[in-house]
Design a protein around this motif. Structure first.
Motif, mmCIF file in Angstrom:
data_model
loop_
_atom_site.group_PDB
_atom_site.id
_atom_site.type_symbol
_atom_site.label_atom_id
_atom_site.label_comp_id
_atom_site.label_asym_id
_atom_site.label_seq_id
_atom_site.Cartn_x
_atom_site.Cartn_y
_atom_site.Cartn_z
ATOM 1 N N GLN A 182 0.852 -0.876 -0.266
ATOM 2 C CA GLN A 182 -0.171 0.451 -0.208
ATOM 3 C C GLN A 182 1.131 1.113 0.312
ATOM 4 O O GLN A 182 0.487 2.357 -0.959
ATOM 5 N N LEU A 183 1.713 1.266 0.925
ATOM 6 C CA LEU A 183 3.101 2.774 1.288
ATOM 7 C C LEU A 183 3.862 2.809 -0.090
ATOM 8 O O LEU A 183 4.204 3.728 -0.516
ATOM 9 N N LEU A 184 4.255 1.499 -0.568
ATOM 10 C CA LEU A 184 4.739 1.668 -1.434
ATOM 11 C C LEU A 184 4.030 2.141 -3.072
ATOM 12 O O LEU A 184 4.698 2.667 -3.723
ATOM 13 N N LYS A 185 2.914 1.784 -3.393
ATOM 14 C CA LYS A 185 2.284 2.277 -4.592
ATOM 15 C C LYS A 185 1.782 3.780 -4.387
ATOM 16 O O LYS A 185 1.197 4.641 -5.014
ATOM 17 N N VAL A 186 1.278 3.910 -2.688
ATOM 18 C CA VAL A 186 1.264 4.993 -2.439
ATOM 19 C C VAL A 186 2.120 6.278 -2.581
ATOM 20 O O VAL A 186 2.398 7.823 -3.618
ATOM 21 N N SER A 187 3.934 6.319 -2.469
ATOM 22 C CA SER A 187 4.755 6.770 -3.140
ATOM 23 C C SER A 187 4.946 6.567 -4.439
ATOM 24 O O SER A 187 5.834 8.131 -5.041
ATOM 25 N N ASP A 219 -7.173 5.092 -0.553
ATOM 26 C CA ASP A 219 -9.213 5.114 -1.615
ATOM 27 C C ASP A 219 -8.492 4.484 -2.626
ATOM 28 O O ASP A 219 -9.472 4.114 -3.284
ATOM 29 N N SER A 220 -7.150 5.439 -3.328
ATOM 30 C CA SER A 220 -7.452 5.792 -4.827
ATOM 31 C C SER A 220 -6.504 4.253 -5.376
ATOM 32 O O SER A 220 -6.427 4.721 -6.679
ATOM 33 N N VAL A 252 7.086 9.284 4.763
ATOM 34 C CA VAL A 252 5.927 7.892 4.870
ATOM 35 C C VAL A 252 6.460 6.512 5.084
ATOM 36 O O VAL A 252 6.438 5.345 5.866
ATOM 37 N N LEU A 253 6.733 6.430 4.210
ATOM 38 C CA LEU A 253 7.207 4.783 3.657
ATOM 39 C C LEU A 253 8.725 4.072 3.953
ATOM 40 O O LEU A 253 8.650 3.651 5.362
#
Length: 451
Positions: free
Chosen positions: A188-193, A217-218, A271-272
């Motif tokens: 999740q956080l890798l893809k947020v980054s 959410d996206s 955050v990551l």
């Protein structure tokens, strides 16, 4: 294993000489627009310069604008690229690069804005902006892109709060989280980054790069737009060291993040990195950024530390708590920021071992290097006209100091490592797929293993 470099046919560099290409449109339209915005920003701040430095500040403002206006004219009329003569430490390296370009182009063509490699002339423009400021103290240290970077941060507040609240939720179970759930949160956080990289001021010529919607959410709706997803390989690299440590072996994991944009994207990187340290996937994170303002929104040391301070000062419990923790990491040396002249030069990364052996040796000490963004991808693959099915390893041309991963949303017409037919299908569905920032890749390579 390293690819057999002798068997690789290296395609030509992307260049504005191809009329109608994305490189051509960038040099023709976007770069002059960025220069105009820089000139306007300096002019708008002339009262500030006068208040701080008196008449000397006003004179510096006028002379800087004069140099930048001359640069814009040279760009728009395709004048020859001239050697740097500002006495800065990197000038000799730049001028050696220019001589090599002159040698490559021979007598047929001069090295000019529209007839030379796009990567070179775009980097050169930002270096010349720095020259114009440097030659005009007392405003030499003025960041002409600072306003846009800070605005991006403040306009992304809601998304940042959402991200910090998400982090708070998962960190409650820090001691008894299963490896399976740990991997889910990591993905999740890798893809947020990854998607944070959509927030890029240079591609929009400084117009808009904030994140308004919830970045968590996206993710489901964005997943189909990830053209290559090697996140499992990235996870395997990190978890193997964690398992060794849990089995009693003395080992320490270091992750280096080669940063791209300030603003919301930098927060996603922080955050990551926080997640990696908090859950024992990394013991040290080194953030590698630019030594001066670059490509409009790239992170400098000032941006890095300012972002942490602003997060600490936020009027939101979980956001400020993360900022306090990040400051603690910096104070304790768990996190550190580093710049190097190589990051603000036009070299492809396959030249790093020769041009910046100290930097290459430092990267070799990392267990994983994350390269954020489009410019880093262009330098990894050499900003060349590769076939889309060319292998990522082949495009790296021997660059492989450590296991590495590119997290990139596509904003330039270069992409390797696709499946046969994938590129042509995308072109028929969406002619702008390589340049719109709508699509993304997570591409991994390790020099220690076969791909």
């Amino acid at each position: 294993m390293a690819a057999d470099q002798t068997s690789i046919v290296v395609p030509p560099s992307l260049s504005a000489k191809v009329v109608g290409s994305f490189a051509y449109l960038t040099v023709k339209d976007r770069l002059p627009t960025i220069l105009t915005k820089v000139i306007d920003t300096i002019h708008r701040n002339k009262n500030k310069f006068f208040e701080e430095y008196g008449e000397e500040g006003i004179q510096a403002e006028k002379q800087t604008i004069s140099l930048l206006s001359k640069l814009r004219n040279e760009l728009q009329t395709d004048k020859p690229i001239v050697a740097l003569n500002d006495g800065l430490a990197d000038a000799d390296s730049w001028n050696r690069y220019l001589l090599r370009q002159q040698g490559l182009q021979g007598d047929q063509e001069v090295v000019s804005w529209f007839k030379s490699p796009w990567l070179f002339v775009e980097c050169y423009m930002y270096r010349k902006i720095q020259e114009a400021l440097w030659l005009n103290p007392p405003i030499s240290d003025y960041d002409v892109f600072n306003e846009g970077k800070t605005q991006s941060f403040f306009e992304s507040q809601q998304a940042i709060m959402t991200l910090c609240t998400y982090f708070e939720g998962i960190s409650k179970n820090i001691d008894d989280i299963s490896e399976h759930h740990l991997q889910l949160h990591f993905n999740q956080l890798l893809k947020v980054s990854l998607w944070g990289n959509k927030c890029d001021l240079s591609i929009s010529a400084g117009m808009e790069n904030s994140q308004k919607s919830s970045p968590i959410d996206s993710l489901v709706s964005l997943q189909p737009f990830i053209l290559v997803d090697h996140s499992d390989a990235v996870w395997s690299t990190l978890i193997s060291t964690r398992r060794q440590q849990q089995s009693g072996k003395a080992c320490s994991t270091r992750v280096d993040i080669v940063l791209d944009n300030a603003g919301f994207e930098l927060v996603t990187d922080l955050v990551l990195a926080d997640f990696l340290v908090s859950f024992g996937l990394a013991h040290e994170v080194r953030f590698l950024g630019k030594s001066f303002p670059w490509f409009v929104s790239d992170v400098t040391s000032n941006d890095f530390h300012w972002t942490i301070r602003q997060t600490m000062a936020a009027n939101h419990k979980w956001m400020s708590q993360r900022g306090v923790q990040w400051q603690r990491y910096v104070k304790e040396g768990v996190w550190s920021y580093h710049d190097h002249p190589f990051w603000t030069q036009p070299h492809e990364f396959c030249d790093m071992a020769t041009e910046a052996p100290d930097l290459y040796a430092t990267l070799q000490e990392a267990n994983l290097v994350l390269f954020k963004g489009d410019l880093n991808y262009r330098k990894l693959a050499g900003d060349r006209d590769w076939d889309h099915t060319a292998g990522f390893e082949a495009a790296l041309r021997g660059f492989g100091p450590a296991p590495l991963c590119s997290l990139r949303t596509l904003k330039a017409n270069i992409q390797v490592g696709l499946q046969p037919g994938q590129g042509s299908k995308l072109s028929s569905q969406d002619p702008d797929w390589m340049t719109s920032g709508k699509y993304a890749v997570i591409q991994f390579y390790s020099p220690n293993s076969e791909q």
